[in-house]
Design an enzyme around this catalytic site. Structure first.
Site, PDB file in Angstrom:
ATOM      1  N   ASP A 214       0.864  -1.270  -0.034  1.00 55.87           N
ATOM      2  CA  ASP A 214      -0.062   0.167  -0.151  1.00 55.87           C
ATOM      3  C   ASP A 214       0.975   1.251   0.013  1.00 55.87           C
ATOM      4  O   ASP A 214       1.885   1.370   0.609  1.00 55.87           O
ATOM      5  CB  ASP A 214      -0.888  -0.058   1.300  1.00 55.87           C
ATOM      6  CG  ASP A 214      -1.900   0.937   1.228  1.00 55.87           C
ATOM      7  OD1 ASP A 214      -2.941   1.185   0.464  1.00 55.87           O
ATOM      8  OD2 ASP A 214      -1.740   1.724   2.116  1.00 55.87           O
ATOM      9  N   GLU A 266       1.963  -0.444  -4.933  1.00 51.41           N
ATOM     10  CA  GLU A 266       0.846   0.551  -5.238  1.00 51.41           C
ATOM     11  C   GLU A 266       1.651   2.037  -5.331  1.00 51.41           C
ATOM     12  O   GLU A 266       1.705   2.377  -4.283  1.00 51.41           O
ATOM     13  CB  GLU A 266      -0.347   0.566  -4.369  1.00 51.41           C
ATOM     14  CG  GLU A 266      -1.334   1.422  -4.891  1.00 51.41           C
ATOM     15  CD  GLU A 266      -1.937   2.075  -3.689  1.00 51.41           C
ATOM     16  OE1 GLU A 266      -3.106   2.800  -4.012  1.00 51.41           O
ATOM     17  OE2 GLU A 266      -1.377   2.393  -2.708  1.00 51.41           O
TER      18      GLU A 266
HETATM   19  C1  NOJ Z   1      -4.492   2.757  -0.958  1.00 54.06           C
HETATM   20  C2  NOJ Z   1      -5.397   2.138  -0.708  1.00 54.06           C
HETATM   21  O1  NOJ Z   1      -6.035   1.246  -1.995  1.00 54.06           O
HETATM   22  C3  NOJ Z   1      -6.633   2.736  -0.272  1.00 54.06           C
HETATM   23  O2  NOJ Z   1      -7.964   2.221  -0.264  1.00 54.06           O
HETATM   24  C4  NOJ Z   1      -6.474   3.487   0.943  1.00 54.06           C
HETATM   25  O3  NOJ Z   1      -7.303   4.371   1.471  1.00 54.06           O
HETATM   26  C5  NOJ Z   1      -5.037   4.376   0.917  1.00 54.06           C
HETATM   27  N1  NOJ Z   1      -4.026   3.391   0.056  1.00 54.06           N
HETATM   28  C6  NOJ Z   1      -4.303   4.706   2.246  1.00 54.06           C
HETATM   29  O4  NOJ Z   1      -3.932   3.285   3.019  1.00 54.06           O
END
Ligand code: NOJ
Length: 531
Positions: A214, A266
């Site tokens: 993440d 991500e």
């Molecule tokens: C990316 C995640 O996919 C999202 O859902 C989240 O709100 C943010 N990161 C913060 O962790």
């Protein structure tokens, strides 16, 4: 033109499993509720693994199922090495993993290293500590600016709206690039690094096949936390060079385990060359390529994305990761126009995506053609909506409809509590059961497309070429002998000469028209060369 001339550092036989895998994102709280509390859980996922196996995916990515006060749907974690009791137990997780492996499905879990929950014991200790105290050093605590320190330490904004700083009782401020309930960790602190190493090993030892990281581009901030200068190309909070050192460490950790364990970043970075830095041979195996997801419906735009992607990843010897949908963005059918056009385009885009070398990620419900659901303001849960207004992400997170004519559509057992997000009353025709029985459904199409990918693409290696550029038409050649044509325009077009109607393998809409030599609007099709 070949946009990926010779990437083949890995022969097909020795390629790691993830290189061309189709990975299905399970948004755990909205997938299947086994115990009737209205919230999806791990035993629910386990019970539906045969569905995913039959769908034809190779791997499953589970969104966070760790203990959490749910201020950001589980991306606010209080313990990275346990299971939230509402979602199950560690034994349930082990059961899920074993069942998935028995079915030949790999399992990727989410890790959330950029921040913790504000209820995490570390942050609670930081709050109890004095300014400058050791417990505060694991986060970014600073004095404010201006008289009495009443202004935040810098001008950074939270991704969820409003300032990225919140003030605590003794007057200091702490940094949170997301919700105030998600304080950012300071990755310069050795405890932080050591604890995440422990977390990775904790799940690797249990047998997970990989991690989705993440906010992978957020962990390191520019020294001194300087203001962002409006107009500057780079933001001091994001994509800092030091972050790559962390992933070199993680690469070594993953490499110490058998079985091609992997991690996918991500990282919302631009241009694709920045993304490719995460894919250097001693860093991560994958990084989501969000460029297509952000592109408009246009063959020209798609062509540009495909070229830029391979141009960026080829020099790193990496393979791309394709993604059209996830739990943070508007559902594909709605993004592409809704009505009759949206689903047609979503099918066509998916068919092109599935023919490209690299791996592909699907988001639960994408295979059903679920549109973005309307969620009434009172039922909203998403902090982006609660903090700043705007579209919000609840509409793409509504629980999956499995069967039946009305909510909860088999998501929960009979007599259960209401689903945590309300499902629309008109989804009866979009349930898994309804679509399985309908040859023309999105689900039937996706199953066929995944089967076609398995049958025709896997042995083709990593070469791809794009045909001559023509407005509205995208032609992708996957050597040897497989061609995909997409018509993004508004009128039917004759098929290019080398797309032989007699070799039609699969088509996203009107197969009869394609067989007759024309490709209808909002349609893609695959062709096999004669001989
Ligand atoms: C990316 C995640 O996919 C999202 O859902 C989240 O709100 C943010 N990161 C913060 O962790």
């Amino acid at each position: 033109m070949s946009v990926a001339p010779e990437r083949g550092q890995l022969s097909e036989a020795s390629a790691p499993w993830w290189r061309d895998a189709v990975c299905y994102e399970v948004y755990v709280r909205s997938f299947a509720d086994s115990d009737g509390d209205g919230v999806g859980d791990l035993p629910g996922v386990t019970s539906r693994l045969p569905y995913l196996h039959d769908l034809g995916v190779d791997a499953v990515w589970l969104t966070p199922f760790y203990p959490s006060p749910l201020r950001d749907a589980g991306y606010d974690v209080t313990d990275h090495r346990d299971v939230d009791r509402r979602l199950g137990t560690l034994a349930d997780f082990d059961g899920l993993l074993a069942a998935a492996h028995r079915l030949g499905l790999r399992v990727i879990v989410d890790v959330v290293p950029n921040h913790t929950s504000s209820e995490h014991p570390w942050f609670q200790a930081a709050l109890a500590d004095r300014a400058g105290g050791p417990a505060r050093a694991r986060y970014h605590f600073r004095d404010g600016r201006g008289r009495g320190g009443a202004r935040p330490p810098n001008n950074w904004q939270s991704r969820f709206g409003g300032p990225a700083w919140t003030r605590v009782g003794d007057g200091q401020w702490y940094l949170h690039l997301f919700d105030a309930a998600q304080p950012d960790l300071d990755w310069q602190h050795p405890d932080v690094r050591a604890d995440f190493e422990r977390t990775l090993r904790w799940w690797l030892d249990r047998g997970v096949d990989g991690f989705r990281i993440d906010v992978a581009h957020g962990l390191c901030k520019a020294a001194g936390l300087p203001d962002w200068r409006p107009g500057a190309a780079d933001h001091p909070a994001w994509d800092q060079p030091e972050v790559h050192e962390i992933y070199r460490d993680w690469h070594r950790t993953l490499g110490g385990y058998a079985g091609d364990r992997m991690a996918v970043a991500e990282a919302w970075v631009r241009p694709p060359a920045r993304m490719a830095r995460y894919l250097r041979p001693d860093e991560l195996q994958q990084a989501f390529n969000f460029a297509w997801l952000q592109a408009p419906w246009s063959a020209t735009a798609f062509r540009g994305v495909i070229e830029a992607t391979y141009d960026a990843v080829d020099p790193a010897g990496a393979s791309p990761t394709w993604v059209l949908s996830n739990h943070d963005v508007v559902r594909t059918v709605t993004r592409y126009g809704d009505g009759a056009v949206g689903p047609a385009r979503a099918r066509a885009a998916l068919l092109v995506m599935l023919m490209l070398p690299g791996s592909a990620y699907l988001y639960q419900g994408e295979e059903l053609g679920l549109p973005q659901a309307y969620v009434a303001p009172g039922a909203r849960r998403d902090p982006t909506w609660l903090r700043g207004g705007g579209v919000g992400r609840d509409g793409c997170r509504v629980p999956v409809p499995w069967a039946g004519g009305e909510p909860p559509y088999g998501f929960s057992p009979p007599g259960a509590a209401e689903p945590w997000l309300p499902q629309p009353p008109d989804w009866a025709r979009l349930t898994v059961a309804a679509e399985l029985g309908e040859p023309g459904s999105m689900l039937s199409f996706v199953r066929a497309a995944l089967a076609a990918r398995r049958e025709h693409c896997r042995r083709l290696g990593s070469r791809v070429a794009l045909g001559r550029s023509r407005p509205g038409l995208l032609v992708v050649d996957r050597a040897p002998g497989l061609t995909c044509v997409l018509n993004s325009g508004s009128r039917a077009r004759p098929l290019p000469r080398y797309a032989d109607p007699a070799g039609l393998l699969i088509c996203s809409s009107n197969a009869a028209a394609v067989a007759g030599g024309r490709i209808p609007p909002n349609t893609a099709a695959w062709f096999q060369a004669a001989g």
